[in-house]
Design a protein around this motif. Structure first.
Motif, mmCIF file in Angstrom:
data_model
loop_
_atom_site.group_PDB
_atom_site.id
_atom_site.type_symbol
_atom_site.label_atom_id
_atom_site.label_comp_id
_atom_site.label_asym_id
_atom_site.label_seq_id
_atom_site.Cartn_x
_atom_site.Cartn_y
_atom_site.Cartn_z
ATOM 1 N N LEU A 1 36.882 33.129 43.167
ATOM 2 C CA LEU A 1 37.470 33.919 44.242
ATOM 3 C C LEU A 1 38.776 33.310 44.736
ATOM 4 O O LEU A 1 39.706 34.033 45.119
ATOM 5 N N SER A 2 38.854 31.986 44.751
ATOM 6 C CA SER A 2 40.075 31.329 45.232
ATOM 7 C C SER A 2 41.159 31.237 44.172
ATOM 8 O O SER A 2 42.338 31.111 44.504
ATOM 9 N N LYS A 3 40.774 31.316 42.889
ATOM 10 C CA LYS A 3 41.758 31.172 41.809
ATOM 11 C C LYS A 3 42.143 32.503 41.174
ATOM 12 O O LYS A 3 43.266 32.656 40.694
ATOM 13 N N THR A 4 41.193 33.467 41.143
ATOM 14 C CA THR A 4 41.465 34.724 40.440
ATOM 15 C C THR A 4 41.230 35.956 41.304
ATOM 16 O O THR A 4 41.334 37.079 40.788
ATOM 17 N N SER A 5 40.881 35.777 42.576
ATOM 18 C CA SER A 5 40.612 36.899 43.483
ATOM 19 C C SER A 5 39.483 37.785 42.972
ATOM 20 O O SER A 5 39.480 38.997 43.182
ATOM 21 N N TYR B 1 35.103 40.930 33.339
ATOM 22 C CA TYR B 1 35.389 42.305 32.941
ATOM 23 C C TYR B 1 36.813 42.736 33.305
ATOM 24 O O TYR B 1 37.119 43.929 33.273
ATOM 25 N N GLY B 2 37.687 41.779 33.655
ATOM 26 C CA GLY B 2 39.080 42.097 33.909
ATOM 27 C C GLY B 2 39.313 42.824 35.217
ATOM 28 O O GLY B 2 40.216 43.665 35.309
ATOM 29 N N LEU B 3 38.534 42.499 36.258
ATOM 30 C CA LEU B 3 38.676 43.129 37.564
ATOM 31 C C LEU B 3 39.119 42.093 38.588
ATOM 32 O O LEU B 3 39.042 40.883 38.357
ATOM 33 N N LYS B 4 39.579 42.561 39.726
ATOM 34 C CA LYS B 4 39.963 41.687 40.828
ATOM 35 C C LYS B 4 39.619 42.372 42.147
ATOM 36 O O LYS B 4 39.392 43.590 42.193
ATOM 37 N N ARG B 5 39.569 41.587 43.212
ATOM 38 C CA ARG B 5 39.305 42.100 44.559
ATOM 39 C C ARG B 5 40.630 42.274 45.306
ATOM 40 O O ARG B 5 41.430 41.339 45.365
ATOM 41 N N ILE B 6 40.808 43.449 45.862
ATOM 42 C CA ILE B 6 42.027 43.790 46.592
ATOM 43 C C ILE B 6 41.678 43.963 48.057
ATOM 44 O O ILE B 6 40.727 44.684 48.402
ATOM 45 N N SER C 1 46.237 35.693 41.036
ATOM 46 C CA SER C 1 46.302 34.232 41.004
ATOM 47 C C SER C 1 46.458 33.627 42.393
ATOM 48 O O SER C 1 46.215 32.431 42.573
ATOM 49 N N ALA C 2 46.879 34.435 43.378
ATOM 50 C CA ALA C 2 47.031 33.921 44.743
ATOM 51 C C ALA C 2 45.694 33.697 45.428
ATOM 52 O O ALA C 2 45.623 32.980 46.434
ATOM 53 N N GLY C 3 44.620 34.278 44.909
ATOM 54 C CA GLY C 3 43.315 34.127 45.533
ATOM 55 C C GLY C 3 43.156 35.020 46.741
ATOM 56 O O GLY C 3 44.115 35.609 47.240
ATOM 57 N N LEU C 4 41.925 35.133 47.212
ATOM 58 C CA LEU C 4 41.653 35.953 48.390
ATOM 59 C C LEU C 4 42.010 35.199 49.664
ATOM 60 O O LEU C 4 41.926 33.963 49.708
ATOM 61 N N PRO C 5 42.402 35.909 50.722
ATOM 62 C CA PRO C 5 42.559 35.251 52.021
ATOM 63 C C PRO C 5 41.242 34.630 52.477
ATOM 64 O O PRO C 5 40.158 35.026 52.031
ATOM 65 N N ARG C 6 41.330 33.649 53.379
ATOM 66 C CA ARG C 6 40.153 32.881 53.765
ATOM 67 C C ARG C 6 39.033 33.766 54.310
ATOM 68 O O ARG C 6 37.853 33.581 53.953
ATOM 69 N N LEU D 1 42.856 44.221 36.587
ATOM 70 C CA LEU D 1 43.942 43.253 36.474
ATOM 71 C C LEU D 1 45.154 43.910 35.821
ATOM 72 O O LEU D 1 45.017 44.647 34.838
ATOM 73 N N THR D 2 46.328 43.643 36.366
ATOM 74 C CA THR D 2 47.559 44.176 35.798
ATOM 75 C C THR D 2 48.173 43.170 34.827
ATOM 76 O O THR D 2 47.688 42.036 34.693
ATOM 77 N N VAL D 3 49.231 43.577 34.172
ATOM 78 C CA VAL D 3 49.926 42.679 33.247
ATOM 79 C C VAL D 3 50.478 41.467 33.991
ATOM 80 O O VAL D 3 50.386 40.318 33.518
ATOM 81 N N GLN D 4 51.047 41.706 35.166
ATOM 82 C CA GLN D 4 51.584 40.589 35.954
ATOM 83 C C GLN D 4 50.471 39.652 36.407
ATOM 84 O O GLN D 4 50.675 38.434 36.474
ATOM 85 N N ASP D 5 49.297 40.200 36.731
ATOM 86 C CA ASP D 5 48.161 39.353 37.110
ATOM 87 C C ASP D 5 47.777 38.434 35.957
ATOM 88 O O ASP D 5 47.565 37.226 36.146
ATOM 89 N N ILE D 6 47.678 38.981 34.755
ATOM 90 C CA ILE D 6 47.275 38.189 33.592
ATOM 91 C C ILE D 6 48.314 37.120 33.287
ATOM 92 O O ILE D 6 47.972 35.958 33.006
ATOM 93 N N GLN D 7 49.588 37.479 33.383
ATOM 94 C CA GLN D 7 50.643 36.490 33.127
ATOM 95 C C GLN D 7 50.628 35.385 34.175
ATOM 96 O O GLN D 7 50.802 34.199 33.853
ATOM 97 N N ALA D 8 50.415 35.746 35.445
ATOM 98 C CA ALA D 8 50.373 34.738 36.510
ATOM 99 C C ALA D 8 49.170 33.820 36.348
ATOM 100 O O ALA D 8 49.270 32.603 36.583
ATOM 101 N N LEU D 9 48.024 34.371 35.947
ATOM 102 C CA LEU D 9 46.839 33.542 35.738
ATOM 103 C C LEU D 9 47.035 32.575 34.576
ATOM 104 O O LEU D 9 46.632 31.407 34.659
#
Length: 359
Positions: A75-79, A87-92, A105-110, A203-211
């Motif tokens: 959660l802190s490294k990949t949101s 499965y290539g998902l993230k929390r928004i 890659s910014a992680g979730l807020p606290r 996950l978007t292309v920019q998300d994968i590149q940032a990770l």
């Protein structure tokens, strides 16, 4: 490529919203991991109770601790949780104007991170403990261990009567939310995501590149910390991260064997194995106690050897195989710690309830 990445990043909510099959698959992943690990621990504990018995006794707590490290790391490294990231998902974050531009890659807020950890780790642990408590109370109620006039018995009977309806309402809440998600009436397939203030997206292309860029930077050798406190913090952070990465790598490999385990321990496969490895029924144990006060076996198989009446609430001793009334054998074993027929050393936990085909 940059223009395409920017287009994907600023896509609408409907474009990056995963399908019901993706969200259900990631939900079932951790549900399948737990029983697989539990079976491995059970095999180890049965093979060597002295060394691995504590793993079985404290499995829920150990699994919860490891799950906490794993989920907090992801959660802190990949949101995303481990299964969501798999499965290539993230929390928004909901109600956030910068939610679309925020990279995984910014992680979730606290606040959203600890809410997610609570619903991913703590809530399943409490649910497992509650189910075990209900199972234990039902067993005590069936065997009537507590006196009929006990206030405690009246309380837990009311609790047992209400629990199925509460559980049905809980499961129905999730089912209704999934139906609303399928029909496009909700952004969350689970009410827990809504309570955590997040929704799932791809996950978007920019998300994968940032990770990938963040992972490459983490693998580089860093400068040693100047102060002792910074060195300790850095060491602890690396240790926790190493444990989380090891867990994630092991689980990622183990996921490919879960389907095989599900098939191997399925009821159909077990019936086939039993039919191929069936052995003849062993003879009854030899009578070990020839004292005059030892009860003789009755001629009728439906009669209890202790009270000489038709058995009520049939219970077998796992150490000898003889069947008695539950009350008779429970009191005898508790007083003598032995089988009434064979004299084998026996404890109360060796009593096994028998169910007739009619029941």
């Amino acid at each position: 490529m940059a223009e395409h990445g920017a287009h994907i990043t600023t896509a609408s909510v409907a474009d990056d919203q995963p399908s019901i099959f993706e969200v259900v698959a990631q939900d079932s992943l951790m549900t399948a991991v737990r029983p697989a690990l539990q079976h491995v621990v059970k095999v180890l504990a049965e093979s060597n109770p002295a060394y691995y018995g504590f793993l079985w006794r404290w499995f829920d707590e150990i699994f919860t601790l490891l799950d906490l490290l794993l989920q907090q790391h992801y959660l802190s490294k990949t949101s995303a949780s481990f299964s969501e990231n798999f499965y290539g998902l993230k929390r928004i974050v909901m109600r956030d104007t910068h939610a679309v531009q925020r990279l995984a890659s910014a992680g979730l807020p606290r606040q959203q991170l600890w809410k997610s950890v609570m619903f991913l780790v703590l809530l399943p642990y409490l649910k497992v403990k509650l189910e075990k408590l209900v199972s234990s109370l039902r067993e005590e109620d069936e065997y009537s261990i507590h006196p009929p006039s006990s206030h405690w018995k009246r309380f837990y009977r009311a609790f047992l009567a209400a629990y199925p309806f509460v559980n049905m309402a809980w499961e129905g809440w999730f089912l209704v939310q999934q139906l609303r998600y399928i029909l496009g009436k909700a952004q969350h397939h689970s009410p827990l995501l809504q309570l955590a203030g997040v929704r799932l997206g791809r996950l978007t292309v920019q998300d994968i590149q940032a990770l990938e860029h963040k992972l490459a930077e983490a693998s580089k050798i860093q400068q040693p910390a100047k102060s002792i406190s910074e060195q300790i913090k850095s060491t602890l952070k690396k240790a926790v991260g190493g444990v989380a990465i090891s867990l994630s790598t092991g689980l990622s490999v183990g996921v490919f064997f879960l389907q095989f385990l599900d098939w191997w321990y399925s009821s159909e496969n077990q019936e086939t194995i039993k039919s191929l490895t069936a052995l003849p029924t062993p003879p009854p144990p030899v009578h070990l106690d020839y004292n005059s006060d030892s009860p003789l076996l009755p001629k009728l198989k439906t009669v209890c050897p202790l009270c000489r009446k038709t058995r009520v609430n049939d219970t077998v001793l796992a150490t000898s195989g003889y069947v008695f009334c539950y009350r008779c054998v429970f009191n005898y074993v508790r007083s003598h710690q032995a089988c009434p027929i064979t004299g084998y050393p026996t404890e109360v936990q060796h009593l096994i309830k028998l169910y007739s085909p009619e029941n």
